[in-house]
Write a protein that holds these residues in place. Structure first.
Motif, PDB file in Angstrom:
ATOM      1  N   VAL A 163       0.838  -1.207   0.000  1.00 21.20           N
ATOM      2  CA  VAL A 163       0.000   0.000   0.000  1.00 21.20           C
ATOM      3  C   VAL A 163       0.870   1.254   0.000  1.00 21.20           C
ATOM      4  O   VAL A 163       0.626   2.208  -0.760  1.00 21.20           O
ATOM      5  CB  VAL A 163      -0.953  -0.015   1.207  1.00 21.20           C
ATOM      6  CG1 VAL A 163      -1.643   1.339   1.369  1.00 21.20           C
ATOM      7  CG2 VAL A 163      -1.998  -1.114   1.049  1.00 21.20           C
ATOM      8  N   LEU A 164       1.912   1.255   0.835  1.00 18.36           N
ATOM      9  CA  LEU A 164       2.812   2.410   0.860  1.00 18.36           C
ATOM     10  C   LEU A 164       3.523   2.596  -0.479  1.00 18.36           C
ATOM     11  O   LEU A 164       3.725   3.727  -0.946  1.00 18.36           O
ATOM     12  CB  LEU A 164       3.837   2.234   1.977  1.00 18.36           C
ATOM     13  CG  LEU A 164       3.310   2.358   3.412  1.00 18.36           C
ATOM     14  CD1 LEU A 164       4.388   2.009   4.408  1.00 18.36           C
ATOM     15  CD2 LEU A 164       2.792   3.775   3.660  1.00 18.36           C
ATOM     16  N   PHE A 165       3.911   1.473  -1.094  1.00 19.15           N
ATOM     17  CA  PHE A 165       4.583   1.523  -2.395  1.00 19.15           C
ATOM     18  C   PHE A 165       3.672   2.142  -3.453  1.00 19.15           C
ATOM     19  O   PHE A 165       4.097   2.998  -4.238  1.00 19.15           O
ATOM     20  CB  PHE A 165       5.003   0.112  -2.791  1.00 19.15           C
ATOM     21  CG  PHE A 165       5.613   0.009  -4.152  1.00 19.15           C
ATOM     22  CD1 PHE A 165       6.836   0.588  -4.439  1.00 19.15           C
ATOM     23  CD2 PHE A 165       4.955  -0.673  -5.171  1.00 19.15           C
ATOM     24  CE1 PHE A 165       7.404   0.494  -5.700  1.00 19.15           C
ATOM     25  CE2 PHE A 165       5.506  -0.788  -6.428  1.00 19.15           C
ATOM     26  CZ  PHE A 165       6.734  -0.195  -6.697  1.00 19.15           C
ATOM     27  N   ILE A 166       2.412   1.710  -3.479  1.00 15.59           N
ATOM     28  CA  ILE A 166       1.462   2.252  -4.460  1.00 15.59           C
ATOM     29  C   ILE A 166       1.209   3.735  -4.201  1.00 15.59           C
ATOM     30  O   ILE A 166       1.213   4.556  -5.136  1.00 15.59           O
ATOM     31  CB  ILE A 166       0.145   1.455  -4.405  1.00 15.59           C
ATOM     32  CG1 ILE A 166       0.379   0.023  -4.902  1.00 15.59           C
ATOM     33  CG2 ILE A 166      -0.942   2.139  -5.236  1.00 15.59           C
ATOM     34  CD1 ILE A 166      -0.789  -0.907  -4.690  1.00 15.59           C
ATOM     35  N   CYS A 167       1.022   4.100  -2.933  1.00 21.57           N
ATOM     36  CA  CYS A 167       0.786   5.512  -2.611  1.00 21.57           C
ATOM     37  C   CYS A 167       1.999   6.371  -2.986  1.00 21.57           C
ATOM     38  O   CYS A 167       1.851   7.477  -3.529  1.00 21.57           O
ATOM     39  CB  CYS A 167       0.461   5.664  -1.129  1.00 21.57           C
ATOM     40  SG  CYS A 167      -1.133   4.970  -0.653  1.00 21.57           S
ATOM     41  N   PHE A 168       3.182   5.844  -2.711  1.00 24.62           N
ATOM     42  CA  PHE A 168       4.390   6.591  -3.055  1.00 24.62           C
ATOM     43  C   PHE A 168       4.523   6.762  -4.562  1.00 24.62           C
ATOM     44  O   PHE A 168       4.884   7.838  -5.054  1.00 24.62           O
ATOM     45  CB  PHE A 168       5.617   5.873  -2.494  1.00 24.62           C
ATOM     46  CG  PHE A 168       6.915   6.513  -2.884  1.00 24.62           C
ATOM     47  CD1 PHE A 168       7.373   7.652  -2.234  1.00 24.62           C
ATOM     48  CD2 PHE A 168       7.683   5.987  -3.917  1.00 24.62           C
ATOM     49  CE1 PHE A 168       8.566   8.252  -2.601  1.00 24.62           C
ATOM     50  CE2 PHE A 168       8.872   6.583  -4.304  1.00 24.62           C
ATOM     51  CZ  PHE A 168       9.318   7.720  -3.628  1.00 24.62           C
ATOM     52  N   GLY A 169       4.227   5.692  -5.319  1.00 23.96           N
ATOM     53  CA  GLY A 169       4.324   5.777  -6.779  1.00 23.96           C
ATOM     54  C   GLY A 169       3.341   6.775  -7.357  1.00 23.96           C
ATOM     55  O   GLY A 169       3.678   7.534  -8.272  1.00 23.96           O
ATOM     56  N   ILE A 170       2.107   6.799  -6.838  1.00 21.35           N
ATOM     57  CA  ILE A 170       1.108   7.763  -7.323  1.00 21.35           C
ATOM     58  C   ILE A 170       1.516   9.189  -6.970  1.00 21.35           C
ATOM     59  O   ILE A 170       1.436  10.101  -7.794  1.00 21.35           O
ATOM     60  CB  ILE A 170      -0.268   7.422  -6.733  1.00 21.35           C
ATOM     61  CG1 ILE A 170      -0.755   6.082  -7.285  1.00 21.35           C
ATOM     62  CG2 ILE A 170      -1.274   8.525  -7.031  1.00 21.35           C
ATOM     63  CD1 ILE A 170      -2.026   5.562  -6.646  1.00 21.35           C
ATOM     64  N   HIS A 171       1.977   9.374  -5.730  1.00 19.15           N
ATOM     65  CA  HIS A 171       2.399  10.713  -5.307  1.00 19.15           C
ATOM     66  C   HIS A 171       3.591  11.195  -6.129  1.00 19.15           C
ATOM     67  O   HIS A 171       3.647  12.365  -6.541  1.00 19.15           O
ATOM     68  CB  HIS A 171       2.770  10.679  -3.826  1.00 19.15           C
ATOM     69  CG  HIS A 171       3.276  11.990  -3.303  1.00 19.15           C
ATOM     70  ND1 HIS A 171       2.461  13.069  -3.048  1.00 19.15           N
ATOM     71  CD2 HIS A 171       4.551  12.404  -3.007  1.00 19.15           C
ATOM     72  CE1 HIS A 171       3.186  14.073  -2.605  1.00 19.15           C
ATOM     73  NE2 HIS A 171       4.452  13.696  -2.578  1.00 19.15           N
ATOM     74  N   SER A 172       4.549  10.302  -6.401  1.00 14.59           N
ATOM     75  CA  SER A 172       5.721  10.677  -7.187  1.00 14.59           C
ATOM     76  C   SER A 172       5.328  11.063  -8.605  1.00 14.59           C
ATOM     77  O   SER A 172       5.860  12.016  -9.186  1.00 14.59           O
ATOM     78  CB  SER A 172       6.714   9.515  -7.211  1.00 14.59           C
ATOM     79  OG  SER A 172       7.842   9.838  -7.996  1.00 14.59           O
TER      80      SER A 172
END
Length: 264
Positions: free
Chosen positions: A242-251
């Protein structure tokens, strides 16, 4: 048709865009986080499934324990011939040796500090056995635990205890006298020290003559604990994803905003 006519123009469909380009616009985690997740998530999942397999092993072990607990106890000769399997019940008849007692330290019951009393027991056939008579309270370490040893011959029923994992070793003892306070016990090492021929396993008394508190758990860690650990590992893997997906979207959003402000 004349040049510049309606049929001469070449139009490109949006579907001809490079594959994955739209995805990259919305998800750009970067190589570093991607590599980290690729390494950690499989490891966390493996740990979770390993804990589940340990839970299944404990369930099978408890089933064997229950089956042997319900079975009739063997004679000592039959126990030796069978290799003294874990949880096997056995009939004993003989006397305790009160001169060489071991006090297994750091054993608690319902939050109360105490020890377990182990004593050599000489069977009528001449075989020595290390018998755990049960738990004793020890609230004040400034005074020695109080226990009594029967003098008369006893008919007892006990069962074989084999600790899971690494074997217990005679060591970390306090003093060289008797009774001896120890943190770990190895029956074979005790017989070597005393120069006696004995069975190299611990026997735990069932309730009856000479027994103190004998409410031992069959296992130090039951299957429910392993299931709980498995849930923790799976939860960590899910949280990391979940953190990985959120980080990728934010980036990706940050990249689009930067491009919009500075297109050149």
């Amino acid at each position: 048709m004349a040049p510049g006519g309606k049929g001469d123009g070449v139009q490109y469909s949006p579907s001809l865009k490079a594959p994955g380009r739209g995805l990259r616009r919305h998800f750009r985690p970067g190589w570093g986080p991607s590599l980290l997740v690729a390494l950690l998530v499989p490891a966390l999942l493996w740990l979770g499934f390993w804990q589940l397999s340990r839970a299944e092993e404990k369930i099978a072990l408890l089933a064997r324990f229950e089956a042997r607990r319900q079975a009739a106890p063997l004679a000592l000769e039959e126990l030796e011939a069978a290799g003294a399997p874990a949880f096997q019940r056995v009939r004993l008849h003989g006397r305790f040796d009160p001169e060489h007692s071991l006090l297994l330290d750091n054993r608690t019951r319902n939050g109360r500090p105490g020890v377990e009393l182990l004593q050599p027991f000489r069977d009528d056939g001449g075989q020595w056995l290390l018998v755990n008579r049960g738990w004793l309270p020890w609230p004040d370490r400034r005074t020695a635990p109080v226990f009594a040893t029967p003098d008369e011959p006893l008919a007892l029923t006990a069962w074989v205890y084999r600790p899971p994992g690494a074997p217990f070793l005679l060591g970390d003892s306090t003093g060289a006298g008797w009774p001896r306070l120890v943190n770990r016990v190895d029956a074979a090492a005790l017989w070597t020290e005393l120069g006696r021929a004995g069975l190299p396993v611990e026997l735990r008394l069932e309730p009856g003559p000479a027994a103190y508190a004998t409410d031992w758990p069959a296992l130090a860690m039951g299957p429910e604990r392993h299931r709980g650990y498995a849930l923790q590992w799976f939860s960590l893997a899910a949280a990391l994803l979940v953190l990985f997906i959120c980080f990728g979207i934010h980036s990706a959003r940050e990249t689009r905003h930067a491009f919009t402000r500075h297109p050149d």
